[in-house]
Design an enzyme around this catalytic site. Structure first.
Site, PDB file in Angstrom:
ATOM      1  N   SER A 176       0.944  -1.352   0.168  1.00 60.74           N
ATOM      2  CA  SER A 176      -0.183   0.252   0.375  1.00 60.74           C
ATOM      3  C   SER A 176       0.614   0.947   0.317  1.00 60.74           C
ATOM      4  O   SER A 176       1.774   1.605  -0.674  1.00 60.74           O
ATOM      5  CB  SER A 176      -1.084  -0.069   1.312  1.00 60.74           C
ATOM      6  N   ASP A 272      -8.149  -3.339  -7.074  1.00 61.97           N
ATOM      7  CA  ASP A 272      -7.256  -2.979  -5.655  1.00 61.97           C
ATOM      8  C   ASP A 272      -8.828  -2.792  -4.665  1.00 61.97           C
ATOM      9  O   ASP A 272      -9.447  -2.062  -4.945  1.00 61.97           O
ATOM     10  CB  ASP A 272      -6.360  -2.433  -5.430  1.00 61.97           C
ATOM     11  N   HIS A 340      -0.730  -7.778   0.093  1.00 62.10           N
ATOM     12  CA  HIS A 340      -0.694  -9.907  -0.036  1.00 62.10           C
ATOM     13  C   HIS A 340       0.812 -10.206   0.766  1.00 62.10           C
ATOM     14  O   HIS A 340       0.314 -11.514   1.406  1.00 62.10           O
ATOM     15  CB  HIS A 340      -0.247 -10.148  -1.375  1.00 62.10           C
TER      16      HIS A 340
END
Ligand code: NAG
Ligand code: NAG
Ligand code: NAG
Ligand code: NAG
Ligand code: NAG
Ligand code: NAG
Ligand code: NAG
Ligand code: NAG
Length: 412
Positions: A176, A272, A340
């Site tokens: 992010s 996303d 992830h």
């Protein structure tokens, strides 16, 4: 029945030790304070370090924590009272001052075969600028300090002090806002090492698209404009970008990635969940809430917007890769998700349901893809071009799929 299955499956996995990870103590870098490398509230920056072992003693994985950005003084003031702006708050929040290292940070060789014995150094995020700000003056009214770039420098000095300079393998990553930090700092990180060191970067869910003509473009631009001005980033951004674009546009990775010299891998969901949830409407329009929390409740208007978003992301990523000075690795899937690498469900199984990748083992997973790419076993460039609808990959099937992935690891 389904609601009963979920807790039972999770329970059995917990008992089998699969939802593991190990606890690592959070430390404060007190020596950073003297050079003014501090969090928004003036407290020292924090990190968690787990030393490498075995043949991992010369391998280093450095991770930036993510957590959005603050875009004006009021926003940064709020942040300075949370763990994302204050290490004092971080220490009081995290249970016993520890953080769990899971996913690609896990020390279990079964669950994390490529990276389990590496030195892992996770840098906590407390500046709100993706580690880019360096404003000398402390905000006089609210006593806020904008010094993310100094925190980066202080952490790198600490890493060199404890031996990272001798690394044979080094990896910089982040998710992010930490993925954007990775993109922004990748070449600088690479320059810390001998030219014989293998240095690569992984940006996880850090490809925030501009989408110039797409829903919310004005909002996305004005958001980054305010981040740039609040944190004084105009002269901090890579000149390779600011020589061509405005500073605001130089926070969008599509304008940064082409010039990065160091090998870079991008992990993205084409759906996303952060970008769909937070960047299409100013301050996340409440009318979308039910759909974003449960995809089954989305109507066709919402689904069509998500499908359009996917096309923007996929096409922008493709042209960014095509424009890049060196080859990039990437893994783009269709599970509705953000981040992830730090937990096993993200690093192992994000692509497994209805895998749309032709000619790939159904158990191909993100950690394996990053490992293959990092160690030059393959140039991993895969994008799910089949599924054009967002998929919920964290439903009741998830624990069963995780178990399959782990069984796959054990038997291969
Ligand atoms: C590593 O994970 C596997 C699979 O969950 C588990 O069976 C094993 O006990 C774990 N090893 C250690 C040392 O925790
Ligand atoms: C400003 O922050 C510094 C460093 O944390 C602290 O020592 C000082 O008391 C604060 N001043 C005000 C006015 O809050
Ligand atoms: C700051 O936090 C307060 C209280 O949680 C909230 O009401 C306010 O909207 C926040 N301000 C900003 C700019 O986020
Ligand atoms: C990690 O720390 C948490 C919080 O202190 C604790 O609940 C958990 O049992 C610890 N896990 C391990 C594997 O030690
Ligand atoms: C690495 O650096 C050394 C000197 O520092 C230089 O002689 C050598 O050519 C460099 N190798 C490569 C592959 O750039
Ligand atoms: C779908 O839901 C949105 C609210 O999120 C609403 O504005 C729109 O009119 C709905 N569209 C249809 C076709 O029902
Ligand atoms: C995914 O499915 C689970 C249960 O199966 C549900 O709790 C969750 O809200 C779903 N998430 C989304 C975004 O639809
Ligand atoms: C890639 O380069 C072409 C030609 O210079 C340009 O039109 C396009 O916008 C670039 N794409 C991205 C994502 O930067």
């Amino acid at each position: 029945m389904a609601t009963l299955l979920l807790p039972l499956s999770i329970l059995s996995l917990v008992m089998a030790g699969i939802v593991a990870g190990h606890n690592v103590t959070i430390s404060l870098l007190d020596s950073a304070v003297a050079r003014g490398a501090v969090c928004l509230d003036g407290t020292p920056p924090a990190y968690a370090y787990s030393p490498g072992f075995g043949d991992g003693v010369d391998k280093w994985h450095v991770i930036f924590e993510g957590g959005g950005w603050c875009r004006d003084v009021a926003d940064c003031l709020n942040r300075s009272k949370t763990p994302l702006g204050s290490s004092a708050k971080l220490m009081s929040k995290e249970q016993n001052g520890v953080v769990s290292f899971g996913g690609m940070l896990d020390a279990n060789s079964t669950l994390n075969p490529d990276f389990y014995n590496w030195h892992v150094f996770r840098i906590f995020y407390c500046d709100g600028s993706s580690f880019m700000s360096d404003v000398e003056d402390v905000d006089p009214k609210y006593n806020l300090t904008y010094r993310g770039a100094r925190i980066y420098d202080a952490m790198m000095d600490e890493l060199l002090r404890i031996g990272m300079g001798n690394a044979k393998n080094a990896l910089l990553s982040g998710g992010s806002a930490g993925g954007l930090a990775t993109t922004l700092h990748c070449d600088k990180f690479q320059s810390l090492f001998h030219n014989t060191t293998r240095v690569k970067c992984v940006s996880d869910s850090g490809f925030f698209v501009h989408g110039e003509h797409f829903l919310g473009a004005d909002w996305r631009e004005s958001f980054f404009y305010r981040v740039v001005s609040t944190h004084g980033l105009t002269n901090m951004l890579p000149t390779s970008c600011t020589s061509k674009f405005s500073p605001t546009l130089c926070l969008f990775p599509e304008n940064l990635v082409p010039d990065i010299q160091t090998p870079l891998f991008l992990i993205e969901s084409a759906f996303d969940s952060y970008q769909i949830g937070y960047t299409l409407f100013p301050d996340r329009s409440p009318k979308w809430k039910s759909c974003l929390q449960n995809l089954m409740l989305c109507n066709w208007t919402e689904i069509e917007i998500m499908k359009d978003f996917r096309l923007i992301l996929v096409n922008t990523l493709k042209s960014t890769i095509a424009n890049s000075s060196s080859r990039r690795g990437y893994f783009v899937h269709s599970c509705y998700r953000h981040g992830h690498m730090e937990d096993i469900s993200g690093s192992t199984c994000s692509l497994i349901v209805g895998n749309g990748l032709a000619n790939k083992c159904i158990f191909q997973n993100i950690a394996e893809a990053v490992g293959d790419w990092y160690f030059d076993r393959s140039e991993f460039q895969e994008m799910d071009m089949v599924n054009n609808l967002p998929r919920n990959c964290t439903g009741e099937n998830q624990p069963i799929l995780e178990k399959k992935c782990i069984d796959y690891y054990i038997h291969h």
